[in-house]
Motif scaffolding. Sequence first.
Motif, PDB file in Angstrom:
ATOM      1  N   THR A 185       0.796  -1.165   0.104  1.00  0.00           N
ATOM      2  CA  THR A 185      -0.491  -0.051  -0.314  1.00  0.00           C
ATOM      3  C   THR A 185       0.764   1.452   0.195  1.00  0.00           C
ATOM      4  O   THR A 185       0.593   2.017  -0.909  1.00  0.00           O
ATOM      5  CB  THR A 185      -1.289   0.174   1.348  1.00  0.00           C
ATOM      6  OG1 THR A 185      -2.016  -1.105   1.177  1.00  0.00           O
ATOM      7  CG2 THR A 185      -2.082   1.023   1.002  1.00  0.00           C
ATOM      8  N   LEU A 186       2.027   0.911   0.437  1.00  0.00           N
ATOM      9  CA  LEU A 186       3.383   2.697   1.253  1.00  0.00           C
ATOM     10  C   LEU A 186       3.383   3.015  -0.615  1.00  0.00           C
ATOM     11  O   LEU A 186       3.740   3.986  -0.915  1.00  0.00           O
ATOM     12  CB  LEU A 186       3.790   2.306   1.865  1.00  0.00           C
ATOM     13  CG  LEU A 186       2.847   2.443   4.023  1.00  0.00           C
ATOM     14  CD1 LEU A 186       4.570   1.856   4.336  1.00  0.00           C
ATOM     15  CD2 LEU A 186       2.444   3.981   3.070  1.00  0.00           C
ATOM     16  N   VAL A 187       3.606   1.611  -1.131  1.00  0.00           N
ATOM     17  CA  VAL A 187       4.291   1.695  -2.337  1.00  0.00           C
ATOM     18  C   VAL A 187       3.511   2.154  -3.240  1.00  0.00           C
ATOM     19  O   VAL A 187       3.960   3.221  -3.977  1.00  0.00           O
ATOM     20  CB  VAL A 187       5.739   0.451  -2.734  1.00  0.00           C
ATOM     21  CG1 VAL A 187       5.567   0.537  -4.543  1.00  0.00           C
ATOM     22  CG2 VAL A 187       6.095  -0.199  -1.938  1.00  0.00           C
ATOM     23  N   SER A 188       2.227   1.875  -3.439  1.00  0.00           N
ATOM     24  CA  SER A 188       1.227   2.182  -4.352  1.00  0.00           C
ATOM     25  C   SER A 188       0.660   3.859  -4.077  1.00  0.00           C
ATOM     26  O   SER A 188       1.191   4.960  -5.101  1.00  0.00           O
ATOM     27  CB  SER A 188       0.119   1.945  -3.747  1.00  0.00           C
ATOM     28  OG  SER A 188      -0.782   1.788  -4.766  1.00  0.00           O
ATOM     29  N   ARG A 189       1.011   4.529  -2.730  1.00  0.00           N
ATOM     30  CA  ARG A 189       1.088   5.848  -2.097  1.00  0.00           C
ATOM     31  C   ARG A 189       2.079   6.494  -3.185  1.00  0.00           C
ATOM     32  O   ARG A 189       2.043   7.156  -3.460  1.00  0.00           O
ATOM     33  CB  ARG A 189       0.302   5.934  -0.808  1.00  0.00           C
ATOM     34  CG  ARG A 189      -0.817   4.955  -0.596  1.00  0.00           C
ATOM     35  CD  ARG A 189      -0.895   5.530   0.505  1.00  0.00           C
ATOM     36  NE  ARG A 189      -2.394   4.981   1.439  1.00  0.00           N
ATOM     37  CZ  ARG A 189      -2.359   5.448   2.482  1.00  0.00           C
ATOM     38  NH1 ARG A 189      -2.144   5.813   3.361  1.00  0.00           N
ATOM     39  NH2 ARG A 189      -3.469   4.982   3.352  1.00  0.00           N
ATOM     40  N   ALA A 190       3.119   5.525  -2.588  1.00  0.00           N
ATOM     41  CA  ALA A 190       4.678   6.903  -3.466  1.00  0.00           C
ATOM     42  C   ALA A 190       4.469   6.683  -4.602  1.00  0.00           C
ATOM     43  O   ALA A 190       5.038   7.824  -5.416  1.00  0.00           O
ATOM     44  CB  ALA A 190       6.297   6.091  -2.578  1.00  0.00           C
ATOM     45  N   ARG A 191       4.208   5.353  -5.552  1.00  0.00           N
ATOM     46  CA  ARG A 191       3.630   4.967  -6.982  1.00  0.00           C
ATOM     47  C   ARG A 191       3.060   6.407  -7.358  1.00  0.00           C
ATOM     48  O   ARG A 191       3.379   7.559  -8.749  1.00  0.00           O
ATOM     49  CB  ARG A 191       3.428   4.499  -7.173  1.00  0.00           C
ATOM     50  CG  ARG A 191       3.499   4.214  -9.037  1.00  0.00           C
ATOM     51  CD  ARG A 191       2.865   2.860  -9.163  1.00  0.00           C
ATOM     52  NE  ARG A 191       4.158   1.504  -8.932  1.00  0.00           N
ATOM     53  CZ  ARG A 191       3.601   0.430  -8.649  1.00  0.00           C
ATOM     54  NH1 ARG A 191       2.391   1.317  -7.570  1.00  0.00           N
ATOM     55  NH2 ARG A 191       4.330  -0.394  -7.298  1.00  0.00           N
ATOM     56  N   GLU A 192       2.180   7.048  -6.814  1.00  0.00           N
ATOM     57  CA  GLU A 192       1.062   7.967  -7.598  1.00  0.00           C
ATOM     58  C   GLU A 192       1.508   9.655  -7.368  1.00  0.00           C
ATOM     59  O   GLU A 192       1.222  10.350  -7.529  1.00  0.00           O
ATOM     60  CB  GLU A 192      -0.602   7.663  -6.456  1.00  0.00           C
ATOM     61  CG  GLU A 192      -1.137   6.652  -6.490  1.00  0.00           C
ATOM     62  CD  GLU A 192      -2.457   6.416  -5.823  1.00  0.00           C
ATOM     63  OE1 GLU A 192      -2.535   7.346  -4.932  1.00  0.00           O
ATOM     64  OE2 GLU A 192      -2.999   4.940  -6.072  1.00  0.00           O
ATOM     65  N   ALA A 193       2.694   9.364  -5.752  1.00  0.00           N
ATOM     66  CA  ALA A 193       3.109  10.884  -5.653  1.00  0.00           C
ATOM     67  C   ALA A 193       4.062  10.733  -6.375  1.00  0.00           C
ATOM     68  O   ALA A 193       4.983  11.833  -6.488  1.00  0.00           O
ATOM     69  CB  ALA A 193       3.418  10.953  -4.018  1.00  0.00           C
TER      70      ALA A 193
END
Length: 912
Positions: A121-129
């Motif tokens: 989930t944190l990787v996904s949020r970082a990717r979106e940012a």
Amino acid sequence: MSGSAENPDVILIDGSSYLYRAFHALPPLATGDGRPTGAIKGVVSMVRKLLNDHAARIVAVVFDAPGPTFRHEMYAEYKANRESMPDELRSQIEPLHALIRALGIPLVCVAGVEADDVIGTLVSRAREAGLFTLVSTGDKDLAQLVDPHCALINTMNNLLLDVPGVEQKFGVAPEQIVDYLSLIGDSSDNIPGVSKVGPKTAVKWLAEHGSLDTIMATADTFKGKVGENLRAALEQLPLSRELVRIRCDLELEVALEELIPGAADTAALRELYRDLEFRTWLAELNNGAEDAADAPDPAAGSAPAPPNPLATEVVDTLAALDDWLARIAKAPILSFDLETTSLNYMDAAVVGISLAVEPGNAAYIPVGHTYEGAPAQLDWATVRDRLAPVLEDPAVPKVGQNLKYDINVLACHGVEVQGVAHDSMLQSYVIDSTAGRHDLDSLAGRLLGRETIHFEDVAGKGVKQITFDQVPIEQAAPYAGEDAEVALCLHHVQWPKLEAEPGLLGVYRDIEIPLVPILSRMERAGALVDPDILRQQSAEISERLQELETEAHTAAGGEFNLSSPKQLQEILFERQGLPQRHKTPGGKPSTAENVLQELADEGHELPQLILEHRGLAKLRNTYTERLPEQINARTGRLHTSYHQAVAATGRLSSSDPNLQNIPIRTAAGRRVRQAFVAPPGKILLSADYSQIELRIMAHLSADPNLCAALSGGEDVHKATAAEVFRVSLEDVSSDDRRVAKAINFGLIYGMSAFGLARQLGGIPRYQAQAYIDRYFERYPGVRDYMDHTRERARQTGCVETLFGRRLYLREITARNPARRQGAERAAINAPMQGTAADIIKRAMLAVDLWIRTEQPPVVMIMQVHDELVFEIETSALDACRAEILQRMSAAADLSVPLLVEAGSGPNWDAAH
């Protein structure tokens, strides 16, 4: 994407993976009294080495929480073959967690899911940012997260797995890892695969058929015994796939931007190193001055040491309640905290309230514990009526931790809290917004050296967690009483620090604390949202997504997975021969959003389609489908939560829903705002600061040309273009203005010539540098200000806003160039972003004072970036608009005018 495997933006450490590997791979180690410590030392050694080798702004160590997860609910036999954790390993978990926290490293542990899911989930949020993540792990399952935005590193053997690395190690692409694991199964997790199908067969099948779905659909064509095994496994393969698939969509309580390492707690480290007998690290920490390090810091502030354990009285009679009311009447300040049934302030029922007026003692008044066999408790209505005169008395100073939540809950139960004098969370945030987390448990450990009782300690974790009304009172009382008493102790420590710093004191006393009741009123007012509009938009988006997928397949010359970077790379750069603008860390052509945008701007069809598809899918999943679910059943409105202590620069953020991220730049995004509507007889007014950071730059730099351009009411970007290109205003072309606008805003964020060249469509770097040189030639005051600010930041380690808010820049003298340059960019931008944050907060204070004093028919309902949104009776629109604009324009006395633009309409979009 801004980072790389060598210089990542985010580092996530799989603590559970390394805990087991350190325990089994390293020699045993124990203290003199026999306590095992080998796994602790092994994990911490690896963490220290990793963070020494790779710097990142955002860092977290993620551990599995004890107890079952959602996978156990899906499949009762999940991990059934595993032996229970050895006692000699289990005993090391708690001190390991304490040691990591003492090092100032954020630690995340979420019940009901696995560390892999949190990391995903944190990787996904970082990717979106647009951030690059380096995941430190030895777990093969995490290879499914690898893409151009994410790589894995195993510090046991220093093996880096980027996209090519995954393909080389496993024989399949990262996006095929889930299918690969489903086929081979996992004996350690007891996940069934296809009998007799090992890695070689799985790789062969996926190379030939592409995906597990295709393999399953064509299972009848597989010959021999292996074909029989495949057909026998068809029923369970979907379950195996779901078990191995990492979730990337968890609702985490912690935001990515909160995972910023803080300063180490040297006192706690020293105690832990001594206790665990890590003598080398202790000597390193003390650096030969152990005795001096143990001496108290007279400037740190102190609170009277409370008795241990804390004495918490359970108040279950009116006589005892009256006794506490008498104590409150004599006390200089009251600390209080609510225990409730929900984190949703609009629906939470009060279970109990805790009080403290001195360190070491607290009271807990249970009113709503409903478990079987619960003892008699005072009635909430009676307690509320007795406490209301105190809570509503502005002459009784009050303190607490994140009091806005308690204010909201009490307001929903008929009590309007007055006299909020202090908030321990906001004190910490104003003193140093980047020091670490500002929650009660973190502050207690960092400032008081106290290990607090956690919610999970009394309510349980994961699927077994109970609501607070089911917690036995004998367990609830110490936990609840501690919340009020610790907040009071934190106030005693932090208030002297604020009093000693006039600038920080002003930010705290004149901006942050007065803003608490204003935000509370805004949150409870909420915004009216039409769910039918959102549902219609969601249906239209779904239809458009189908069309885009078809169009993309046509443009590509065949079907492919729009979410597969590998397939997209092959189609764009091999089949279609498009220019390769940027490379992934593994040397492959990048398909990141900025790359696709560059290609789309050049007129290439497929990148345009992919970008539109990505944007619409995110819009649907995040807003058009989610927002209707968040409308409160009782009020029929949407109620967000505003956060004062998250963004380092002072900006407000919001959650559930996040109003700050509702898109504004695309037509589809703006349509979401059409669902935010005015009630009958009312209209929405949006008032937005125009070019506020540019105006702050003009004030701070005192550059005469920039001030003149902004003071004369002319188009500042056109004026800049005239200066940079040495032409008259009349001769400035639209392209000249575009370049000038990019420079004006880019320099505020510390943009380099390289960054400007990219933003202007890939012009030569020397040309971009020439533009910047000409800009500084015409606006020398801006360059002087930037040089002076960087130098002052290097000397003091911090920068300040116009109103005294301070941002510490711990990397400003770092040896690592990337870290140092990032801090230098922040040094330029933070005073402007922070001053802009202070200005809109001051505007909210001024407008709210007018509303409460003169009681016009207007309600302030939202704050988004530099914008305030109001609900106004239609007949009073013109008068209210004038009053609002006047107060917002006067929120700061700058050397150039503060320009506020306002629009109105039946919905939020129309008001722009």
